[in-house]
Design a protein around this motif. Structure first.
Motif, PDB file in Angstrom:
ATOM      1  N   ILE A 163      -6.348   2.581   3.840  1.00 51.97           N
ATOM      2  CA  ILE A 163      -4.954   2.126   3.890  1.00 51.97           C
ATOM      3  C   ILE A 163      -4.006   3.170   4.459  1.00 51.97           C
ATOM      4  N   GLY A 169       0.832   1.364   5.256  1.00 47.76           N
ATOM      5  CA  GLY A 169       1.604   1.272   4.032  1.00 47.76           C
ATOM      6  C   GLY A 169       2.402  -0.002   3.889  1.00 47.76           C
ATOM      7  N   GLN A 207      -8.296   4.496  -0.404  1.00 42.58           N
ATOM      8  CA  GLN A 207      -7.283   5.449   0.058  1.00 42.58           C
ATOM      9  C   GLN A 207      -7.463   5.754   1.548  1.00 42.58           C
ATOM     10  N   THR A 255      -0.331  -5.224   2.317  1.00 33.76           N
ATOM     11  CA  THR A 255      -0.381  -5.437   0.869  1.00 33.76           C
ATOM     12  C   THR A 255      -1.772  -5.812   0.385  1.00 33.76           C
ATOM     13  N   ALA A 256      -2.040  -5.493  -0.866  1.00 35.76           N
ATOM     14  CA  ALA A 256      -3.239  -5.969  -1.555  1.00 35.76           C
ATOM     15  C   ALA A 256      -2.994  -7.386  -2.068  1.00 35.76           C
ATOM     16  N   TYR A 306       0.819  -1.212   0.000  1.00 34.31           N
ATOM     17  CA  TYR A 306       0.000   0.000   0.000  1.00 34.31           C
ATOM     18  C   TYR A 306       0.857   1.267   0.000  1.00 34.31           C
TER      19      TYR A 306
END
Length: 415
Positions: A373, A377, A370, A380-381, A24
């Protein structure tokens, strides 16, 4: 699995799973955003500028952006198309203030330096001083102070620009397969501009571009699509990618008689019993002779061509900051359309745009991501629908084109 990739300059670690995981941080970090402007938008890519049809006359111009770099695009007196950075070579002020117009030259409002329609410096007030005082030094050379030029090529009526003088021609960059789909729409018939819409989105530009490449979400997020049989995963269709996985098209063959129980049995929100008071919204005609009724095509890094029934549009995606982007919609038809066809296109244009029956959700879902997340950071996706590879498929319940985006993104960004 891939080895963990660490970019020391960005302080970014890419997960060992590779393109099926996206940190992210790439949607949040200012350093990442700045590197994107250098390595992608001002790097070895062709960026959509505008349509030839938007510059029909000699000396017509239009302002726009490559990434977040402001540019001016012109049709010059010699018939060529040119582009240059909209920044005076003197003290850096914006040269062209208007969004579009017609002019043989451009004058900076700050100190009145004058440039021609190719960005060449042609005049400097008081270059020789006043009453023998001041003025430019003897070695002053206007030829060395042109505006920063952008290389421009015309692809079947779409104008593309690049800062990379050594990049392959735009037709090779797009490739034969993707060129076929573009030429379905830009097929030699003169284009008619029907209008524009713009929208600001409070999310990173890549979240919208992922969304465009994500055919999996279309009939789950968009209640209108599923309810009225415009786009369902149970309909015939597929995903085509170019050989690099850089560009994509998702296509659907409309069929309102497909097995609706697929959606009923899944009990998804997007299947409803809503009806239209004016069902003529979904009337129209077969736009092309291949049976495709919906096609969403992306050309890396930031342009989308859409056909949804009889609404045709180009979407230009413009990054503004790590958490903001802008989408510019250009709605088109053909000069030889009948009055009835134009009326139908205008009616169906209500499907898309910032408040469209379909596209409204796309403008909001990126903002939802947005916001969610913002403090994670390092997380993860997960991108494994349809597998872990990058290839064309004859179905659309896949994230293959998203993985293709991240494959090319990582190459350009050195990740």
């Amino acid at each position: 699995m891939e080895a963990v990739t660490k970019n020391q300059e960005l302080n970014l670690t890419w997960p060992e799973e590779g393109i099926t995981r996206v940190p992210y941080q790439v949607f949040l970090d200012q350093k990442v955003y700045d590197e994107e402007q250098k390595n992608i938008f001002r790097g070895p890519t062709w960026n959509y500028l505008c349509l030839e049809a938007e510059l029909p006359k000699t000396n017509d111009y239009k302002t726009g952006f490559i990434g977040d770099t402001p540019v001016v695009v012109t049709r010059s007196s010699d018939g060529t198309f040119n582009a240059f950075v909209n920044r005076c070579a003197h003290r850096g002020a914006t040269v062209c203030m208007d969004s579009c117009g017609n002019s043989r030259n451009f004058t900076c409002v700050y100190h009145a330096w004058v440039y021609d329609d190719k960005g060449n410096l042609k005049g400097v007030p008081f270059k020789n001083g006043v009453n023998g005082n001041g003025g430019m030094p003897d070695d002053f050379d206007t030829k060395k102070l042109s505006l920063t030029k952008v290389r421009v090529e015309n692809y079947h009526g779409m104008l593309f620009g690049t800062f990379d003088e050594n990049l392959e021609p735009v037709d090779q960059y797009i490739g034969e397969k993707m060129g076929h789909y573009l030429q379905r729409v830009f097929n030699g018939r003169p284009i008619k501009i029907l209008g524009y819409q713009r929208q600001k989105m409070q999310n990173n530009w890549k979240l919208y571009f992922e969304n465009v490449k994500d055919s999996y979400h279309a009939s789950l997020l968009h209640l209108f699509f599923t309810t009225f049989g415009i786009n369902r995963l149970s309909q015939k269709g597929g995903i085509d990618l170019d050989e690099r996985g850089m560009h994509h098209v998702s296509y659907t063959f409309g069929n309102k008689n497909e097995n609706e129980n697929v959606y009923k049995n899944e009990k998804v929100r997007s299947y409803s019993k809503y009806t239209l008071d004016d069902p003529s919204l979904l009337d129209g005609w077969d736009e092309f002779d291949d049976g495709i009724t919906l096609a969403i095509q992306s050309i890396f890094p930031g342009v989308v061509l859409q056909q949804i029934h009889n609404t045709l549009a180009v979407r230009q995606l413009l990054p503004k900051s790590p958490g903001e982007c802008e989408l510019v919609w250009t709605f088109i038809g053909y000069e030889d359309d009948s009055d009835e066809q134009i009326e139908m296109r205008l009616k169906q244009n209500n499907l898309v745009g910032p408040a469209g029956y379909v596209s409204l959700e796309d403008g909001g879902i990126g903002e939802m991501v947005q916001k969610a997340i913002v403090r994670d950071g390092e997380k993860t996706a997960f991108i494994e629908m349809g597998g872990k590879d990058v290839k064309s498929e004859n179905y659309r319940i896949t994230e293959t084109s998203i993985r293709g985006f991240w494959k090319n993104y990582r190459t350009l960004m050195g990740l």
